[in-house]
Design a protein around this motif. Structure first.
Motif, mmCIF file in Angstrom:
data_model
loop_
_atom_site.group_PDB
_atom_site.id
_atom_site.type_symbol
_atom_site.label_atom_id
_atom_site.label_comp_id
_atom_site.label_asym_id
_atom_site.label_seq_id
_atom_site.Cartn_x
_atom_site.Cartn_y
_atom_site.Cartn_z
ATOM 1 N N VAL A 596 -6.372 10.116 -1.499
ATOM 2 C CA VAL A 596 -4.983 9.977 -1.076
ATOM 3 C C VAL A 596 -4.650 11.144 -0.151
ATOM 4 N N ASN A 597 -4.397 10.798 1.105
ATOM 5 C CA ASN A 597 -4.106 11.828 2.115
ATOM 6 C C ASN A 597 -5.123 12.962 2.070
ATOM 7 N N GLY A 598 -6.400 12.601 1.956
ATOM 8 C CA GLY A 598 -7.481 13.571 2.052
ATOM 9 C C GLY A 598 -7.827 14.299 0.777
ATOM 10 N N MET A 617 -1.293 7.951 -12.205
ATOM 11 C CA MET A 617 -0.526 8.557 -11.116
ATOM 12 C C MET A 617 -1.461 8.971 -9.982
ATOM 13 N N LEU A 618 -1.182 8.441 -8.754
ATOM 14 C CA LEU A 618 -1.992 8.765 -7.585
ATOM 15 C C LEU A 618 -1.297 9.735 -6.637
ATOM 16 N N TYR A 619 0.018 9.596 -6.480
ATOM 17 C CA TYR A 619 0.684 10.410 -5.461
ATOM 18 C C TYR A 619 2.192 10.348 -5.680
ATOM 19 N N LYS A 620 2.891 11.409 -5.251
ATOM 20 C CA LYS A 620 4.350 11.438 -5.223
ATOM 21 C C LYS A 620 4.779 11.981 -3.863
ATOM 22 N N THR A 629 -2.132 7.594 3.423
ATOM 23 C CA THR A 629 -3.397 6.867 3.595
ATOM 24 C C THR A 629 -4.189 6.943 2.308
ATOM 25 N N ILE A 630 -4.567 5.773 1.808
ATOM 26 C CA ILE A 630 -5.318 5.684 0.557
ATOM 27 C C ILE A 630 -6.638 4.977 0.841
#
Length: 670
Positions: A596-598, A617-620, A629-630
């Motif tokens: 996720v975003n690098g 949870m992957l990202y906030k 970008t995933i």
């Protein structure tokens, strides 16, 4: 008649006076002495003459002695190891190892450089440099030039020696054990011993000298052997302590804990919390307990009760969205997810050949598990479970049938296992592959015309024991068409020499193998995401269709169920502030990884997603609109499809914690 009788009597007298050979007696001063003479077999041990197997020999300024003859007089031993072609000379507690023709030697297993000269074998007798042997065995060696003699002297008293189980025990608490290692250099029996301060438990702290003497069967006593034992004060249990930032909280309010536990030696080995939730959602008292254990097993414990007020700050869902760390999971209503509106996306396919060798997934016999002729950009997905009673290895073999050499560039690669836990392997291989794609390390393998080479040797070096799972993703580029074979053989075989005897195995289970094209997918979403709860459906074979391909071993059409091995890139160009992005498994359990975003994020850090009632949870997003970008590939061994959920968070959200676990090998088994 009289002359015959006299001759008989003389012969009988001579026979009766003949002495049988015996070991030389020790000297009264407790020292043995052996005199040897250059160019002579004669050796005089404590006044008794014996003959060596070969004469004492001087070669290039080095004096050599017959090893077996010398060790006999030292009352030592000599043993030949046919496997290593080495000789072990043992005297007391010291062991010298020599190899004929080599000057290098070792003492008690430690390399000592080169001897005075290289040992050699003469007429079946090992000849060793006398100076090297004497020096390492602690034997005094004196040359007497006038008589061309060499005099060796050494002590023959018994030697006391012992080991101690713990030289830093705790007073009153630690039991100490002593192991007697005493010996006699001549092999005499030890018949008595004396100890001082060999306490099993020391009552007081302090420094103690433990001494030991032994007596041999001749009555000689050894010198004292001593070990210093430093006794520490009695171990104190650790002191458990913690604080909370407040004593009273609203329902759904974040609780911050501060562990303030201490130990007198700063050796706390474990901390176990009970009921230390980040927040509570039922009014009333809540008791939190912390138990700490030190390295010696002593335990300290403390409890604290806080009050939960009958007032709500955040709902449980809001709280979970705000305070679940990246890579962790929380519960959700799986049926409610299906009510979220779906996000449409455009799919852009990219040229990428995928070889999926996943059937038969269970290894029951040696053989060729897949083969095809491919070139260009190729991705391998190989995933197997070893059901054999023997260890195996899996090889990717490239054969070049061209008239010119071929080059294979090895790019990003991820390996999971071998170990028995499929979820752990699946999470690790996905995470390692995504990490490798972020920081690829390239290498090249040349495959000469008409020859075969093993590709991806890091993978093939892994030994699968019975019950192990091993998985791999790898991207390579081939500048010519090569014949690729996925081969499984017992771990002790030479795969290239054994390959001609192997057959192509049938695909005999529900898993898939085949060659698939266009195995990279880009999904672009330009619409606003995160203003309402929504979901993106992936690998469901309705919205996101599955790749079709060919099993080239039978030329049979196959469908890549689950799209395992497909690399997804999701470009979300307008994600609203304060949006949580979570992954929700819809087909069953899921253990994988996403970039996720690098940054690599695991699903999950310390476990896996069990069912549709959990999310990872992957990202906030922060306080502004973001592009996200995933990237991911469906994890082997996991169930598909999955949904990505986009869930608005309360406006009071804190800055997201984007810390991740980036080494799959550090993840514990669920």
């Amino acid at each position: 008649m009289r002359k015959s009788f006299i001759r008989f009597c003389v012969a009988a007298m001579l026979l009766c006076s003949f002495s049988l050979p015996v070991q030389a007696a020790g000297n009264s001063d407790g020292m043995d002495k052996l005199v040897v003479t250059q160019a002579s077999k004669q050796m005089i041990h404590n006044g008794t003459s014996v003959l060596a197997d070969q004469p004492l020999t001087a070669t290039k300024g080095v004096t050599y002695v017959a090893a077996r003859s010398l060790m006999k007089e030292l009352f030592g031993t000599i043993v030949y190891d046919a496997k290593t072609k080495s000789y072990a000379l043992k005297f007391g507690d010291k062991e010298l190892k020599f190899t004929a023709g080599k000057a290098a030697y070792s003492l008690n297993g430690v390399a000592k450089g080169n001897a005075a000269g290289a040992p050699y074998v003469f007429k079946g007798t090992l000849m060793v440099p006398l100076k090297t042997v004497a020096t390492n065995f602690g034997i005094t060696l004196i040359a007497v030039p006038k008589t061309q003699n060499l005099e060796l002297t050494w002590g023959t008293k018994p030697s006391a020696k012992f080991s101690v189980s713990n030289v830093n025990p705790y007073a009153e608490q630690t039991e100490v054990y002593y192991t007697n290692l005493s010996y006699h250099p001549r092999g005499l029996k030890i018949v008595d011993e004396r100890w001082e301060n060999n306490n099993t438990v020391f009552e007081q702290e302090g420094i103690y000298t433990v001494s030991h003497w032994v007596q041999d069967e001749t009555g000689a006593w050894s010198d004292a052997y001593t070990v210093t034992v430093t006794v520490k004060p009695p171990n104190q249990p650790p002191v458990a302590a913690f604080t909370t930032d407040k004593d009273s909280y609203k329902m759904g309010e974040l609780i911050q804990y501060a562990d303030q536990s201490t130990d007198d030696e700063n050796r706390i080995s474990s901390r176990v919390w009970t009921n230390n939730a980040k927040g509570f959602f039922v009014a009333g008292p809540q008791t939190i307990t912390l138990t700490v254990t030190d390295a010696n097993g002593a335990v300290g414990e403390i409890s604290k009760t806080i009050n939960i007020e009958d007032e709500t700050l955040h709902s449980q869902e809001e709280f979970n969205l705000l305070y679940t760390d990246i890579g962790d999971k929380f519960g959700i209503s799986g049926p409610d997810v299906l009510t979220f509106p779906t996000i449409n996306y455009d799919i852009i396919s990219q040229t990428q050949t995928l070889i999926r060798a996943n059937s038969p997934e269970t290894i029951v016999e040696e053989g060729i598990y897949y083969e095809d002729d491919v070139s260009g950009n190729v991705r391998f997905l190989v995933h197997n479970y070893n059901s054999r009673s023997t260890a195996v290895k899996v090889y990717i073999i490239a054969t070049n049938y061209n008239t010119a050499d071929a080059n294979v560039q090895i790019g990003p690669m991820g390996i999971g296992g071998p170990n028995p836990y499929v979820s752990s392997v699946a999470r690790a291989v996905a995470g390692n592959f995504m990490t490798s794609k972020l920081n690829p390390k390239y290498s090249n393998v040349s495959v000469p015309a008409g020859q075969s080479k093993v590709l991806l040797t890091d993978y093939s070096s892994k030994t699968m024991r019975p019950g192990d799972v091993l998985s791999m993703f790898a991207d390579v580029v081939m500048d010519k068409q090569l014949h690729i074979q996925v081969v499984v053989v017992d771990a002790n075989r030479d795969v290239l020499s054994y390959l001609p005897t192997l057959k192509v195995l049938d695909s005999h289970d529900r898993h898939i193998r085949g060659t698939f094209e266009d195995a990279n997918r880009i999904m672009v979403v330009n619409r606003t995401i995160g203003d309402v709860k929504s979901r993106m459906i992936l690998a469901d074979n309705i919205v996101d269709t599955r790749l079709s391909g060919i099993d080239k071993t039978t030329n049979t059409p196959v469908i890549n169920s689950g799209n395992y091995g497909v690399m997804y890139t999701l470009r979300l160009n307008s994600v609203q502030p304060n949006t949580a992005i979570v992954v929700n498994p819809r087909g069953g359990y899921y253990a994988g990884a996403f970039t996720v975003n690098g940054k690599v994020v695991y699903a999950t850090n310390n476990s896996y997603l069990l069912n549709p009632n959990e999310v990872g949870m992957l990202y906030k997003t922060g306080d502004t609109t973001e592009s996200v970008t995933i990237q991911f590939t469906p994890a082997s061994g996991s169930s598909l499809p999955i949904n990505l959920l986009f869930m608005p968070m309360p406006s009071t959200s804190v800055t997201s914690d984007t810390s991740v676990v980036s080494d799959a090998n550090d993840i514990s088994n669920p």
